[in-house]
Design an enzyme around this catalytic site. Sequence first.
Site, PDB file in Angstrom:
ATOM      1  CB  SER A   1      -0.862  -0.019   1.260  1.00  0.00           C
ATOM      2  OG  SER A   1      -1.425   1.246   1.494  1.00  0.00           O
TER       3      SER A   1
ATOM      4  CD  GLU B   1      -2.230   5.326   4.410  1.00  0.00           C
ATOM      5  OE1 GLU B   1      -2.024   5.523   5.609  1.00  0.00           O
ATOM      6  OE2 GLU B   1      -2.500   6.240   3.615  1.00  0.00           O
TER       7      GLU B   1
ATOM      8  CE1 TYR C   1      -4.308  -1.607   5.494  1.00  0.00           C
ATOM      9  CE2 TYR C   1      -3.123   0.348   4.732  1.00  0.00           C
ATOM     10  CZ  TYR C   1      -3.794  -0.841   4.459  1.00  0.00           C
ATOM     11  OH  TYR C   1      -3.931  -1.245   3.154  1.00  0.00           O
TER      12      TYR C   1
HETATM   13  O1  F7E Z   1      -8.897   8.389   3.844  1.00  0.00           O
HETATM   14  C1  F7E Z   1      -9.196  11.856   5.097  1.00  0.00           C
HETATM   15  C2  F7E Z   1      -8.315  10.904   5.882  1.00  0.00           C
HETATM   16  O2  F7E Z   1      -9.987   6.329   4.722  1.00  0.00           O
HETATM   17  C3  F7E Z   1      -8.359   9.258   2.882  1.00  0.00           C
HETATM   18  C4  F7E Z   1      -7.229   2.389   2.263  1.00  0.00           C
HETATM   19  O3  F7E Z   1      -7.774   1.680   1.183  1.00  0.00           O
HETATM   20  O4  F7E Z   1      -5.946   3.767   0.808  1.00  0.00           O
HETATM   21  C5  F7E Z   1      -6.898   3.804   1.852  1.00  0.00           C
HETATM   22  O5  F7E Z   1      -6.391   4.513   2.980  1.00  0.00           O
HETATM   23  C6  F7E Z   1      -8.058  10.605   3.502  1.00  0.00           C
HETATM   24  C7  F7E Z   1      -7.289  10.542   4.814  1.00  0.00           C
HETATM   25  O6  F7E Z   1      -8.254   6.166   2.875  1.00  0.00           O
HETATM   26  C8  F7E Z   1     -12.516  11.648   6.523  1.00  0.00           C
HETATM   27  O7  F7E Z   1      -7.789  11.551   7.043  1.00  0.00           O
HETATM   28  C9  F7E Z   1     -11.103  13.216   5.996  1.00  0.00           C
HETATM   29  O8  F7E Z   1      -6.276  11.504   4.809  1.00  0.00           O
HETATM   30  O9  F7E Z   1     -10.451   7.047   2.350  1.00  0.00           O
HETATM   31  P1  F7E Z   1      -9.488   6.940   3.464  1.00  0.00           P
HETATM   32  P2  F7E Z   1      -6.703   6.036   3.302  1.00  0.00           P
HETATM   33  O10 F7E Z   1      -6.527   6.215   4.749  1.00  0.00           O
HETATM   34  O11 F7E Z   1      -5.914   6.909   2.404  1.00  0.00           O
HETATM   35  C10 F7E Z   1      -4.712   3.101   1.100  1.00  0.00           C
HETATM   36  C11 F7E Z   1      -3.883   3.064  -0.159  1.00  0.00           C
HETATM   37  C12 F7E Z   1      -4.889   1.783   1.746  1.00  0.00           C
HETATM   38  O12 F7E Z   1      -4.077   0.882   1.564  1.00  0.00           O
HETATM   39  C13 F7E Z   1      -5.968   1.660   2.754  1.00  0.00           C
HETATM   40  O13 F7E Z   1      -6.318   0.310   2.989  1.00  0.00           O
HETATM   41  O14 F7E Z   1      -9.293  11.248   3.813  1.00  0.00           O
HETATM   42  N1  F7E Z   1     -10.533  12.029   5.669  1.00  0.00           N
HETATM   43  N2  F7E Z   1     -12.322  13.012   6.534  1.00  0.00           N
HETATM   44  C14 F7E Z   1     -11.380  11.042   5.973  1.00  0.00           C
HETATM   45  N3  F7E Z   1     -11.279   9.707   5.820  1.00  0.00           N
HETATM   46  C15 F7E Z   1     -12.326   8.932   6.201  1.00  0.00           C
HETATM   47  N4  F7E Z   1     -12.263   7.595   6.039  1.00  0.00           N
HETATM   48  N5  F7E Z   1     -13.458   9.492   6.762  1.00  0.00           N
HETATM   49  C16 F7E Z   1     -13.610  10.849   6.943  1.00  0.00           C
HETATM   50  O15 F7E Z   1     -14.633  11.313   7.428  1.00  0.00           O
END
Ligand code: F7E
Length: 329
Positions: free
Chosen positions: A128, A130, A152
């Site tokens: 990832s 990440e 993660y």
């Molecule tokens: O967050 C911001 C949050 O949860 C993206 C997974 O598939 O991609 C994914 O990880 C961004 C972050 O994805 C909210 O802080 C703001 O900066 O959609 P996400 P992620 O964390 O980037 C990678 C490549 C993986 O491998 C992972 O498994 O958005 N954000 N407000 C928020 N995020 C969420 N979930 N909810 C909010 O309300």
Amino acid sequence: MKKRAFITGIDGQDGSYLAEFLLKKGYEVYGIVRRIALEDIDHHLWRIKHILNKITLYPASLESYASIFNTVGKVRPDECYHLGAQSFVSYSFEDEFSTLNANINGTHFVLSAVKENAPKCKFYFAASSEMFGKVKETPQNEDTPFHPRSPYGVSKVAGFYMTQNYREAYNLFACNGVCFNHESPRRGFEFVTRKITNAVAKIKLKLDKELRLGNMDAKRDWGFAGDYVKAMWLMLQQDVPDDYVVATGETHSVREFVERAFDYAGLDWKKYVVIDKKLYRPAEVNLLLGDFSKAKNKLGWKPGVKFEGLVKMMVDSDIQRLKKLCRPL
Ligand code: F7E
């Protein structure tokens, strides 16, 4: 003879697209799901319901080596795609223990079971972006050092190195796909893109009035999951195993995603979005932007759907889905 593919996480977003893709290529497709999922298909297996009669599912858990070992022994796959994981970054802070357990031991279990029961099997690990976390350079490529910012991310770094080690130590054909964020109408509702497009659809249909979000300044390289599964397959069709970044080469902030999604539905996002500090993460990944040159040059892969198309696809799909759900009987 038909090739046999074994997929962990087959009921997830990527697993469902990959299973469809491999069926079209003429593979026999096998997967593992939790026993409870088999008892409640509508709830747990909605992404693969339409192909259930074409694939074979076994009950198993990434927390049980015996179940993984036995299933790989029964299937004896030609290709193994290890996609299963606790993949929600935010939740990994709330339950570090189960995240590390399922993601690190789970990966180790699959690798070990393949080595023991199907040593010729080609192995794909869903690494990832990440892993780059607090990025050391932009854009990020296969040589960019890791600095994970969540349990993660840490678990994915461990899985990445376990995969490399099985390649070097046991000659396993093992590849890491360093996939940047990839989304679709099948994305889980907890991830930010789906949370946004679902809220836009609800607001548009007057089923909701607000959308609460955390850090809107975070930037991500968002692609379409349907494109990324093709890159996974291509990695396993090469002569030598290797690691590849899979991305679009574009980065956009959460705010831009919000603006574009609301705008597309003819809504003014400022009237509906509320910032909720509780949704901020203890440590954030501020900027991700992938350089997919290696995948382009060696695999001949490139993304089909870019940001704009992705937003539209997801908003359209959520509006249609909710319209159907709300239709009077
Ligand atoms: O967050 C911001 C949050 O949860 C993206 C997974 O598939 O991609 C994914 O990880 C961004 C972050 O994805 C909210 O802080 C703001 O900066 O959609 P996400 P992620 O964390 O980037 C990678 C490549 C993986 O491998 C992972 O498994 O958005 N954000 N407000 C928020 N995020 C969420 N979930 N909810 C909010 O309300």
